[in-house]
Enzyme design. Structure first.
Site, PDB file in Angstrom:
ATOM      1  N   ARG B   4       0.798  -1.223   0.000  1.00  0.00           N
ATOM      2  CA  ARG B   4       0.000   0.000   0.000  1.00  0.00           C
ATOM      3  C   ARG B   4       0.834   1.278   0.000  1.00  0.00           C
ATOM      4  O   ARG B   4       0.501   2.239  -0.673  1.00  0.00           O
ATOM      5  CB  ARG B   4      -0.896   0.016   1.236  1.00  0.00           C
ATOM      6  N   GLU B  92      -9.638   2.070  17.354  1.00  0.00           N
ATOM      7  CA  GLU B  92      -8.600   2.880  16.731  1.00  0.00           C
ATOM      8  C   GLU B  92      -8.178   4.075  17.576  1.00  0.00           C
ATOM      9  O   GLU B  92      -7.151   4.686  17.304  1.00  0.00           O
ATOM     10  CB  GLU B  92      -9.155   3.375  15.390  1.00  0.00           C
TER      11      GLU B  92
END
Lengths: 109, 278
Positions: B4, B92
């Site tokens: 990525r 997160e």
């Protein structure tokens, strides 16, 4: 090309009014894109609620488009006049925002 | 398939060179794949695309890298307790769980594992009568929510877009001191324009009031990210400094940030996993 959004506004379900805005249009845009453009470029006081923006995941942007219940993020903007209203069968909060959370999950005011 | 970060780098560099797609990304083509192979790989997504008149066997699609995860977050202990009494973390929002980069799939684990721990801690607090909420402590914030500000003179929705553009353009995956300094200037301008008094009428779902309250927090988080990135004069994981390529041993640390008298105090701390292993 332009799209025209005729938007219901108000704090009282019985005493609202419509405001009409022209927004830039290109194929593929959502109705939510048009509403967000109005907030950032014309009138930030317009109340809309959304979270995921276009993942069709949060269900926050439910409203009525030309009389049909839609998610504004998946409904496609079209280069014509479109009428946007809050859900008629839910308690109005403001403008296009209605109370859609399950009753047990609501904060007590 | 390249990883990525390399795909991100390639797309950003093509866009910078003026060779990007119309909306500032690159084209991804599956035109060499059969319809059956695409359906096997993507399932119902193929129908969603078809409903929007997109046929991957016949046309390329525009793609661009976006921020969908952040390695930073709030410091928590193993019970997901923070230094703010009663503020528990999950998912997160937990800082430092992945080190300098994240492996695909870890976000779900963070939600489940930390969520379960935070839930247990919350239950323990309720049983002990120590939920930590004091109405008096919340008074100042609640007053801001309900105050009749009157003013409608700032476009808070445009300010949020400006802050997001600043963070995407100058605090994105590839950073330089110049870009980070420019971002901090922009963030300071936005913070100054916010002022101390909220816009709007304070009635139900005042969109400008909500934006204003969000922005007050967004500018602090943006400052922390940009200041920590400016201070870290090396490249590591998802933080790539084009003016400081390569990892440096003296930066084998976590940075912590604390609000202090309107300023942000950054400190370096040993990497937690290594402390635990000693």
């Amino acid at each position: 090309m332009k799209a025209t959004l005729k938007i219901w506004r108000g704090l009282d379900a019985k005493a609202g009014h419509f405001e009409t805005h022209e927004v830039p249009f290109e194929p593929g845009q959502s109705v939510l894109d048009g509403l967000r453009w109005i907030r950032a470029n014309r009138d930030p006081s317009l109340a809309i609620r959304f979270s995921c923006i276009n993942a069709n995941a949060c269900k926050e942007c439910m409203m009525e488009l030309d009389g049909e219940t839609v998610y504004a993020c998946t409904a496609r903007l079209e280069p014509r006049e479109m009428v946007v209203k809050p859900l008629h069968n839910k308690k109005l909060v403001r403008d296009l925002v209605t109370e859609i959370a399950p009753p047990a999950e609501r904060f007590k005011g | 398939m390249i990883t990525r970060d390399l795909a991100t780098y390639a797309i950003i560099k093509e866009v910078e060179a003026g060779r990007g797609s119309p909306h500032g990304g690159a084209y991804l083509s599956f035109e060499h794949c059969s319809e059956a192979a695409l359906r096997a790989a993507f399932g119902p997504v193929i129908d969603r695309l078809a409903a929007n008149k997109i046929d991957l066997t016949k046309m390329p699609v525009e793609v661009a890298p976006i921020a969908h995860y952040h390695m930073g977050g709030v410091v928590a202990d193993v019970r997901m307790e923070t230094q703010v009494p009663g503020l528990l973390l999950a998912g997160e929002a937990v800082g430092g769980a992945n080190g300098a980069n994240r492996l695909s799939g870890n976000a779900i684990t963070e939600a489940l594992v930390f969520g379960r721990r935070a839930g247990r801690s919350a239950a323990d607090r309720v049983r002990a009568g120590a939920h930590g909420f004091r109405p008096a402590d919340a008074r100042a914030a609640l007053d801001l929510v309900t105050a009749d500000g009157g003013r409608r003179d700032i476009n808070t929705a445009a300010m949020i877009q400006r802050l997001q553009a600043t963070m995407a353009d100058d605090v994105g995956p590839f950073r330089t001191g110049t870009k980070l300094e420019r971002a901090l200037k922009n963030i300071a301008d936005i913070a100054a324009a916010l002022g101390e008094h909220p816009p709007g009428d304070g009635q139900a779902f005042d969109a400008q009031r909500i934006d204003w309250l969000d922005l007050r927090n967004m500018v602090v988080v943006a400052r922390v990210v940009a200041e920590a990135a400016l201070r870290r004069t090396e490249s590591r994981g998802a933080h790539q400094r084009e003016d400081f390529p390569g990892m440096l041993p003296q930066w084998h640390v976590n940075q912590t940030a604390r609000l202090s008298g309107g300023g942000i105090v950054l400190k370096s701390a040993p990497v937690a996993a290594e402390v635990a292993a000693q």
